[in-house]
Design a protein around this motif. Structure first.
Motif, PDB file in Angstrom:
ATOM      1  N   ALA A  69       0.912  -1.046  -0.291  1.00 36.95           N
ATOM      2  CA  ALA A  69       0.126  -0.370   0.145  1.00 36.95           C
ATOM      3  C   ALA A  69       1.349   1.334  -0.218  1.00 36.95           C
ATOM      4  N   SER A  70       2.297   1.048  -0.327  1.00 33.64           N
ATOM      5  CA  SER A  70       2.817   2.762  -0.243  1.00 33.64           C
ATOM      6  C   SER A  70       2.692   3.149  -1.315  1.00 33.64           C
ATOM      7  N   PRO A  71       2.667   4.176  -0.734  1.00 36.43           N
ATOM      8  CA  PRO A  71       2.305   5.544  -2.083  1.00 36.43           C
ATOM      9  C   PRO A  71       3.801   5.646  -3.253  1.00 36.43           C
ATOM     10  N   ARG A  72       4.911   5.013  -2.302  1.00 38.60           N
ATOM     11  CA  ARG A  72       5.585   5.045  -3.235  1.00 38.60           C
ATOM     12  C   ARG A  72       5.743   3.805  -4.468  1.00 38.60           C
ATOM     13  N   LEU A  73       5.115   2.904  -4.770  1.00 36.69           N
ATOM     14  CA  LEU A  73       4.851   1.591  -5.543  1.00 36.69           C
ATOM     15  C   LEU A  73       4.130   2.238  -6.748  1.00 36.69           C
ATOM     16  N   ASN A  74       3.045   3.884  -6.249  1.00 42.58           N
ATOM     17  CA  ASN A  74       2.887   4.344  -6.896  1.00 42.58           C
ATOM     18  C   ASN A  74       3.655   5.101  -8.326  1.00 42.58           C
ATOM     19  N   GLU A  75       4.487   4.913  -8.100  1.00 41.72           N
ATOM     20  CA  GLU A  75       5.658   5.726  -9.150  1.00 41.72           C
ATOM     21  C   GLU A  75       6.261   4.861  -9.874  1.00 41.72           C
ATOM     22  N   VAL A  76       6.026   3.583  -9.676  1.00 42.04           N
ATOM     23  CA  VAL A  76       7.004   3.028 -10.865  1.00 42.04           C
ATOM     24  C   VAL A  76       6.390   0.977 -10.813  1.00 42.04           C
ATOM     25  N   ALA A  77       6.842   0.951 -11.997  1.00 39.31           N
ATOM     26  CA  ALA A  77       6.385  -0.742 -11.753  1.00 39.31           C
ATOM     27  C   ALA A  77       7.134  -1.419 -10.798  1.00 39.31           C
ATOM     28  N   TRP A  78       6.271  -2.341 -10.536  1.00 42.03           N
ATOM     29  CA  TRP A  78       6.967  -3.446  -9.521  1.00 42.03           C
ATOM     30  C   TRP A  78       6.151  -4.767  -9.442  1.00 42.03           C
ATOM     31  N   THR A  79       7.034  -5.310  -8.454  1.00 38.38           N
ATOM     32  CA  THR A  79       6.211  -7.283  -8.343  1.00 38.38           C
ATOM     33  C   THR A  79       6.677  -7.053  -6.820  1.00 38.38           C
ATOM     34  N   ILE A  80       6.430  -8.389  -6.878  1.00 37.13           N
ATOM     35  CA  ILE A  80       5.948  -8.822  -5.539  1.00 37.13           C
ATOM     36  C   ILE A  80       6.905 -10.698  -5.816  1.00 37.13           C
ATOM     37  N   HIS A  81       7.855 -10.362  -4.702  1.00 36.29           N
ATOM     38  CA  HIS A  81       8.449 -11.700  -4.973  1.00 36.29           C
ATOM     39  C   HIS A  81       8.661 -12.605  -3.441  1.00 36.29           C
ATOM     40  N   VAL A  82       7.733 -14.027  -4.085  1.00 37.22           N
ATOM     41  CA  VAL A  82       7.398 -15.609  -2.599  1.00 37.22           C
ATOM     42  C   VAL A  82       8.528 -15.944  -2.955  1.00 37.22           C
ATOM     43  N   ARG A  83       9.273 -16.405  -1.699  1.00 33.82           N
ATOM     44  CA  ARG A  83      10.102 -17.605  -2.430  1.00 33.82           C
ATOM     45  C   ARG A  83       9.144 -18.787  -1.907  1.00 33.82           C
ATOM     46  N   GLY A  84      10.043 -20.363  -2.674  1.00 37.39           N
ATOM     47  CA  GLY A  84       8.432 -21.592  -2.832  1.00 37.39           C
ATOM     48  C   GLY A  84       7.889 -21.152  -4.130  1.00 37.39           C
ATOM     49  N   ASP A  85       6.640 -22.577  -4.621  1.00 35.80           N
ATOM     50  CA  ASP A  85       5.517 -22.283  -5.924  1.00 35.80           C
ATOM     51  C   ASP A  85       4.303 -22.508  -4.875  1.00 35.80           C
ATOM     52  N   ASP A  86       4.270 -22.864  -3.232  1.00 37.11           N
ATOM     53  CA  ASP A  86       3.122 -22.915  -2.846  1.00 37.11           C
ATOM     54  C   ASP A  86       2.859 -21.732  -2.147  1.00 37.11           C
ATOM     55  N   VAL A  87       2.357 -20.768  -2.979  1.00 34.83           N
ATOM     56  CA  VAL A  87       2.076 -19.396  -2.011  1.00 34.83           C
ATOM     57  C   VAL A  87       0.661 -19.299  -1.353  1.00 34.83           C
ATOM     58  N   ASP A  88       0.899 -19.017   0.207  1.00 37.40           N
ATOM     59  CA  ASP A  88      -0.881 -18.252   0.809  1.00 37.40           C
ATOM     60  C   ASP A  88      -2.045 -17.464   0.212  1.00 37.40           C
ATOM     61  N   PRO A  89      -2.660 -17.957  -0.289  1.00 40.33           N
ATOM     62  CA  PRO A  89      -3.712 -17.897  -0.987  1.00 40.33           C
ATOM     63  C   PRO A  89      -4.324 -15.990  -0.593  1.00 40.33           C
ATOM     64  N   ARG A  90      -4.091 -15.949   0.506  1.00 37.19           N
ATOM     65  CA  ARG A  90      -4.295 -14.176   1.431  1.00 37.19           C
ATOM     66  C   ARG A  90      -3.140 -13.053   0.141  1.00 37.19           C
ATOM     67  N   ILE A  91      -1.490 -13.915   0.275  1.00 34.80           N
ATOM     68  CA  ILE A  91      -0.890 -12.932  -1.046  1.00 34.80           C
ATOM     69  C   ILE A  91      -1.419 -12.984  -1.897  1.00 34.80           C
ATOM     70  N   VAL A  92      -1.664 -14.276  -2.832  1.00 40.10           N
ATOM     71  CA  VAL A  92      -2.259 -13.817  -3.745  1.00 40.10           C
ATOM     72  C   VAL A  92      -2.769 -12.780  -3.758  1.00 40.10           C
ATOM     73  N   GLY A  93      -3.464 -12.876  -2.863  1.00 35.89           N
ATOM     74  CA  GLY A  93      -5.355 -11.646  -3.004  1.00 35.89           C
ATOM     75  C   GLY A  93      -4.614 -10.919  -3.034  1.00 35.89           C
ATOM     76  N   VAL A  94      -3.037 -10.126  -2.393  1.00 42.91           N
ATOM     77  CA  VAL A  94      -3.089  -8.739  -1.948  1.00 42.91           C
ATOM     78  C   VAL A  94      -2.443  -8.731  -2.944  1.00 42.91           C
TER      79      VAL A  94
END
Length: 254
Positions: free
Chosen positions: A69-94
Motif C-alpha cells: 500500500a506504500s505510495p512510493r510504489l505508485n511511481e514505479v512498475a513493481w512486482t512481489i517476490h515470494v520464495r517457493g511455489d506454494d503461495v498463501d492465497p492471501r498473498i495471491v489476493g494482495v
C-alpha cells in the motif's frame, strides 16, 4: 549446511544486494519488516527491481499488504517476490488487488565456491566508471533492449558500490559479454550476465560468470547465488549451480 539453509542465507544476501542498489540511488528506498519482507524502490525501469520481496519461508500476508500500500510504489512498475511455489492465497489476493495478476516461477540457484574458482579469467576485466558506455551498450545488446533502460547499471554510483564489481569480457578489444557481482558477507550475487546475439554459443557467458566468482572468492565469498532465466539455466547448471528452490513472482499481466 543443508540446501534449505544455504538457500535461506543466500536469499537474505539477495535482499542485501537490493538494499545496496536502492541506497545508491538519489530517490531509492528500502524498508524491511522484522519478518524479512522488504519494500524496495530502486527507480530502475524493471519491475523486478522495485516492489516487495519476502525472503522468509513463512511470509506474512499482512506485512506484504502493508508494504504494497506504500505510495512510493505508485511511481514505479513493481512486482512481489515470494520464495517457493506454494503461495498463501492471501498473498495471491494482495497481489491481485494491486493489479499483479500474472505469476511466474523464478529459479533460485546456489553454488559453493572453492579454490578452483580462483583461476585467472584473462579475457575479462573489472570495469570502472570510465567504461560505463561500453558496459551499458554491451548489456543492452545482450538483453536485446534499448540502451537507456540500462543506464542505472552503468552509473558510477552503482559500478563503484562497496562490494560490487562489474565486468566486460573482451575479444580483440571488442566487448562480448557483461557481468556484475555483489558481495554480501560471504555470499556473492551474480547479475547482468549478458551476451549480444552475435557472440552467443561461444562460452562468453561462462567467462563472464567466472570473472565474478574469481574476485568474490578472493574477497572471502564462499557461496554464489543467482536467479536464472530459462535460457541461462543450462549454463549455470553446467557450471555447478544447483537449483535450491523456485520463487514466485507476481507482476502486472493477465
Amino acid at each position: 549446511m543443508t540446501l534449505v539453509d544455504t538457500a535461506d542465507t543466500a536469499a537474505r544476501a539477495y535482499l542485501g544486494a537490493l538494499k545496496l542498489l536502492a541506497g545508491s540511488q538519489r530517490n531509492g528506498y528500502f524498508r524491511q519488516t522484522p519478518g524479512g519482507t522488504a519494500e524496495i524502490v530502486t527507480g530502475a525501469p524493471f519491475p523486478s527491481l522495485n516492489g516487495i520481496v519476502a525472503v522468509g519461508l513463512d511470509p506474512s500476508a499482512d506485512e506484504i499488504a502493508e508494504l504494497a500500500a506504500s505510495p512510493r510504489l505508485n511511481e514505479v512498475a513493481w512486482t512481489i517476490h515470494v520464495r517457493g511455489d506454494d503461495v498463501d492465497p492471501r498473498i495471491v489476493g494482495v497481489a491481485g488487488r494491486h493489479g499483479l495478476t500474472g505469476s511466474m516461477p523464478l529459479p533460485f540457484l546456489v553454488r559453493p565456491l572453492t579454490e578452483a574458482d580462483a583461476a585467472d579469467v584473462p579475457t575479462a576485466r573489472r570495469i570502472t566508471g570510465a567504461d560505463s558506455i561500453a558496459y551499458q551498450r554491451t548489456m543492452a545488446a545482450g538483453f536485446e533492449a534499448p540502451e537507456p533502460l540500462f543506464t542505472i547499471f552503468a552509473e558510477t554510483a552503482v559500478v563503484e558500490l562497496p562490494g560490487a564489481s562489474g565486468y566486460l569480457v573482451e575479444v580483440d578489444g571488442v566487448p562480448v559479454a557483461t557481468s556484475f557481482g555483489v558481495l554480501v558477507g560471504d555470499q556473492v550475487g551474480v547479475f547482468n550476465i549478458a551476451v549480444p546475439p552475435a557472440f552467443r554459443r561461444k562460452g562468453y557467458g561462462r567467462v563472464a560468470t567466472a570473472a565474478v566468482l574469481k574476485d568474490a572468492y578472493a574477497a572471502g565469498a564462499r557461496t554464489a547465488f543467482l536467479h536464472a532465466t530459462p535460457d541461462g539455466l543450462p549454463l549455470y547448471r553446467a557450471m555447478g549451480f544447483e537449483l535450491a528452490e523456485n520463487w514466485t513472482v507476481f507482476a502486472a499481466g493477465a
